[in-house]
Design a protein around this motif. Structure first.
Motif, PDB file in Angstrom:
ATOM      1  N   ILE A  96      42.444  43.772  46.067  1.00  9.49           N
ATOM      2  CA  ILE A  96      41.556  42.721  46.585  1.00  9.49           C
ATOM      3  C   ILE A  96      40.305  42.608  45.725  1.00  9.49           C
ATOM      4  N   GLN A  97      39.692  43.764  45.421  1.00  9.24           N
ATOM      5  CA  GLN A  97      38.472  43.737  44.605  1.00  9.24           C
ATOM      6  C   GLN A  97      38.769  43.259  43.188  1.00  9.24           C
ATOM      7  N   HIS A  98      39.950  43.611  42.679  1.00  9.38           N
ATOM      8  CA  HIS A  98      40.354  43.164  41.342  1.00  9.38           C
ATOM      9  C   HIS A  98      40.504  41.646  41.313  1.00  9.38           C
ATOM     10  N   TYR A  99      41.079  41.085  42.367  1.00  7.77           N
ATOM     11  CA  TYR A  99      41.270  39.632  42.434  1.00  7.77           C
ATOM     12  C   TYR A  99      39.930  38.903  42.435  1.00  7.77           C
ATOM     13  N   TYR A 100      39.000  39.340  43.302  1.00  8.99           N
ATOM     14  CA  TYR A 100      37.698  38.678  43.373  1.00  8.99           C
ATOM     15  C   TYR A 100      36.949  38.783  42.041  1.00  8.99           C
ATOM     16  N   PHE A 101      37.043  39.930  41.405  1.00 15.22           N
ATOM     17  CA  PHE A 101      36.370  40.147  40.126  1.00 15.22           C
ATOM     18  C   PHE A 101      36.941  39.223  39.053  1.00 15.22           C
ATOM     19  N   LYS A 102      38.268  39.188  38.940  1.00 21.72           N
ATOM     20  CA  LYS A 102      38.909  38.355  37.915  1.00 21.72           C
ATOM     21  C   LYS A 102      38.652  36.873  38.173  1.00 21.72           C
ATOM     22  N   ARG A 103      38.718  36.462  39.427  1.00 15.95           N
ATOM     23  CA  ARG A 103      38.502  35.054  39.752  1.00 15.95           C
ATOM     24  C   ARG A 103      37.086  34.618  39.392  1.00 15.95           C
ATOM     25  N   LEU A 104      36.094  35.498  39.663  1.00 18.21           N
ATOM     26  CA  LEU A 104      34.695  35.172  39.403  1.00 18.21           C
ATOM     27  C   LEU A 104      34.424  35.007  37.910  1.00 18.21           C
TER      28      LEU A 104
ATOM     29  N   PHE B 113      32.251  40.627  47.497  1.00 19.24           N
ATOM     30  CA  PHE B 113      33.014  39.843  48.466  1.00 19.24           C
ATOM     31  C   PHE B 113      32.327  38.526  48.826  1.00 19.24           C
ATOM     32  N   GLU B 114      31.003  38.464  48.655  1.00 23.64           N
ATOM     33  CA  GLU B 114      30.273  37.222  48.951  1.00 23.64           C
ATOM     34  C   GLU B 114      30.492  36.154  47.885  1.00 23.64           C
ATOM     35  N   THR B 115      31.121  36.498  46.754  1.00 22.58           N
ATOM     36  CA  THR B 115      31.309  35.526  45.663  1.00 22.58           C
ATOM     37  C   THR B 115      32.604  34.726  45.800  1.00 22.58           C
ATOM     38  N   ARG B 116      33.437  35.031  46.813  1.00 22.00           N
ATOM     39  CA  ARG B 116      34.737  34.369  46.901  1.00 22.00           C
ATOM     40  C   ARG B 116      34.574  32.854  47.064  1.00 22.00           C
ATOM     41  N   SER B 117      35.400  32.144  46.329  1.00 26.97           N
ATOM     42  CA  SER B 117      35.461  30.668  46.365  1.00 26.97           C
ATOM     43  C   SER B 117      34.192  30.002  45.835  1.00 26.97           C
TER      44      SER B 117
END
Length: 666
Positions: A312-320, A263-267
């Motif tokens: 939510i976790q899938h989104y952050y993972f894919k975005r990263l 979660f700390e990796t967002r944006s």
């Protein structure tokens, strides 16, 4: 966990731009091993994920204190809980007067509680602090040890150290009934650890202490801090607070490699992304929270919190990973773990694009773990031979050798033993000691006279048996102690009936320790042995009795088998079986030269009598003794032979129960 961070280290060695690199940690407990592994390959890094306090040694200490208070029976502590606190590293290394003094104090208390069966406090399941504090033998024992080490301290000073430990970690918590008192005791404990322990040697411990000091501060700010609560409820609330506490690390998010949670990796974008523990149940990490609305109703309303969390976790993972150039996904694959659904999704997309199943071949890291080399034979040295020649021997030592030479090496050359705890349930050997001591104490009234098994003696004997059981065995057992006691009493009653029928003129000796010498070739071997009992029978025969409370064949075979005995260890093991009765017979025959002598195993479980010399063998007694002594000479020749190694003698049943089976090749 450690294999994962080892792979990470290898990957980091290949990455040049570590400032544009992120390591994603889905579970925080991996942080400490990770930092230890990468500190030699990464100069600057920032950790933005907290470390749970519940994974620290402080948490285990407070949990031990909680457990001790919870399991306490009025003023008595469960002995294992008491020792778990004293043996905690933070307590065992306290520098009250000297760290070494504290270590020896705690080690000797453990010895007196668990191993010294002559102590007043040994073997007790529950014990009062005052009982330990009043045991003067502990202080004398510790002082004598410290005197030999050149440390000058009085018994009174040692007692003061013990009282201080008891107060800080036990007594201060006994009368807690509100949050204010709890907080004060907690602060005293932290101040004491800060002043007397070695926690300042580790800078990370200071961060932990900062978090711990906040807890009593928060408790003291409660409006109901003086309201009475059940002590266990206060501890439960404190435990929940500890489990939710996170320890933060210091660092800068503007430079160096970043170590973050998902979660700390967002944006944030990175060129190099390394994600650890990409296994199902870890990533995504889904928890079923307790809501006020029942789970079934939420699902019927179209509200699925688990599905939402996974998205939510899938989104952050894919975005990263989509915004990076190089991605490393590390996962474990074994019978218990499978790779994450996130990896399966990536593979499926690639397979559809390529219209092939073989699109990405995972790079596999294999860690081969081999146990330390086991030896099934050990060569002798000149020093070992010289040591063995000077040793004092017994029948049990020789029996150990004929059964398994390598076990003899571990037990009598290296002097390896397993620590026996008087706090564990009594085993067969403890019951054997109890029976032997009981028979010595009760039958001593018949020494040098005829034993009379009448009602008076039966009542005396059984009363003594119950008293001794209560003192020696009952304190080590649970509520089912009466089952073992009743079985033993029944067997002892049967034993008395059998004794009343035996034709004994007088009892000559009971539990008598003797030392003698066995001569062969140029050697004069010192033997020590303990005779359970020597009777003079009505016909004048001197009978040596060895009590047995267990099973197993321990009497040599008959003369018809022994006369063709081959002189090798395995043949001796098969035919002689045990040297106990031959050795007793040999030495006692020298003492009673003008009398007929025999020896027997008296099995107290089955009440069977197994004689060294049966009726048919008595006429060949000299030949049988010669065969046994020649066999004993052969065994000593082999023990002292430099060219004969200590080798394992596999026996599935015996090896399974052997205390050295992990060290042996068989």
């Amino acid at each position: 966990m450690h294999s994962t961070v080892s792979i990470l280290r290898e990957i980091l060695l290949k990455i040049e731009d570590k400032n544009n690199t992120v390591v994603v940690i889905p579970r925080p407990q991996i942080v400490i091993p990770l930092l230890m592994e990468i500190s030699s390959v990464v100069e600057e890094f920032n950790v933005s994920i907290g470390y749970p306090l519940k994974y620290t040694s402080f948490y285990s200490l407070f949990l031990n204190i909680f457990r001790a208070q919870k399991n306490k029976d009025r003023s008595k502590y469960y002995t294992k809980d008491y020792l778990s606190i004293l043996l905690h590293p933070a307590i065992k290394n306290l520098n009250i007067r000297d760290t070494l003094i504290t270590k020896i104090l705690i080690e000797r208390i453990q010895y007196f509680l668990q191993e010294n069966d002559s102590s007043n406090i040994s073997g007790k399941i529950f014990i009062e602090l005052k009982e330990i504090e009043k045991e003067e033998e502990i202080y004398k024992d510790i002082k004598s040890i410290l005197d030999t080490m050149g440390i000058n301290i009085t018994a009174s000073d040692i007692k003061d150290i013990l009282l201080l430990i008891h107060n800080i970690f036990f007594r201060f918590w006994e009368s807690i009934d509100n949050f204010e008192d709890f907080s004060k005791s907690f602060v005293k404990l932290l101040d004491f650890l800060l002043d007397k322990s070695l926690i300042l040697n580790n800078s990370f411990n200071l961060k932990i202490l900062e978090s711990l000091y906040k807890i009593p501060k928060d408790f003291l700010s409660l409006s109901f801090k003086k309201e009475k609560f059940d002590k266990i409820e206060i501890w439960e609330i404190f435990k929940q607070r500890l489990e939710s506490e996170m320890i933060s690390f210091s660092g800068s998010p503007l430079k160096g490699m970043q170590i973050l949670g998902l979660f700390e990796t967002r944006s944030i974008n990175f060129e190099n992304v390394i994600v650890l523990d990409v296994n199902e149940s870890i990533l995504p990490s889904l928890k079923l929270y307790n809501f006020f609305i029942p789970q079934e109703i939420m699902l019927n309303l179209g509200l699925n919190p688990l599905e939402k969390e996974s998205e939510i976790q899938h989104y952050y993972f894919k975005r990263l990973i989509s915004s990076s150039k190089n991605v490393y996904l590390i996962y474990e694959e074994n019978e218990q773990k499978e790779r994450s659904r996130f990896i399966e999704e990536i593979l499926w997309e690639k397979q559809k694009e390529a219209n092939s199943l073989n699109v990405i071949e995972p790079q596999r890291f294999m860690f081969y773990i081999e146990p330390a080399s086991k030896q099934n034979n050990i060569e002798k040295t000149e020093n070992i031979i010289e040591f063995l020649k000077k040793e004092r021997y017994s029948a049990s030592k020789i029996n150990t050798y004929i059964n398994c030479p390598i076990s003899f090496y571990y037990k009598y050359v290296l002097k390896l033993t397993t620590r026996d705890s008087l706090l564990d349930d009594p085993q067969s050997k403890h019951i054997g000691v109890f029976i032997h001591q009981l028979l010595e104490e009760t039958f001593s009234v018949f020494k040098n006279k005829k034993p009379v098994i009448d009602n008076n003696f039966r009542n005396f004997f059984l009363k003594k048996a119950k008293e001794k059981f209560s003192k020696d065995l009952e304190k080590r057992m649970g509520a089912d102690f009466f089952l073992l006691r009743d079985i033993i009493i029944i067997r002892l009653k049967q034993f008395l009936q059998k004794e009343a029928q035996r034709s004994v003129k007088k009892i000559i000796a009971l539990e008598e320790e003797k030392v003698d010498f066995f001569k062969f070739n140029s050697y004069n071997i010192e033997f020590t042995y303990t005779i359970d009992r020597i009777d003079e029978l009505e016909d004048g025969t001197i009978l040596v009795i060895d009590y047995k409370t267990g099973g197993g064949e321990v009497v040599p075979k008959k003369f018809r088998n022994l006369q063709n005995l081959e002189f090798n260890r395995k043949s001796i093991k098969k035919n002689i079986k045990s040297f106990q009765l031959p050795i007793y017979y040999y030495f006692i025959s020298k003492e009673f030269k003008s009398s007929n002598v025999n020896a027997m195993i008296y099995n107290l479980r089955s009440l069977e009598e197994d004689y060294f010399l049966g009726e048919e063998d008595y006429k060949n007694k000299d030949k049988i003794l010669d065969i046994c002594l020649d066999s004993l000479s052969f065994i000593f020749d082999e023990i002292f032979n430099l060219n004969v190694p200590f080798e394992a003698d596999p026996d599935e049943r015996k090896c399974f129960n052997c205390e050295f089976n992990l060290s042996c090749g068989d």
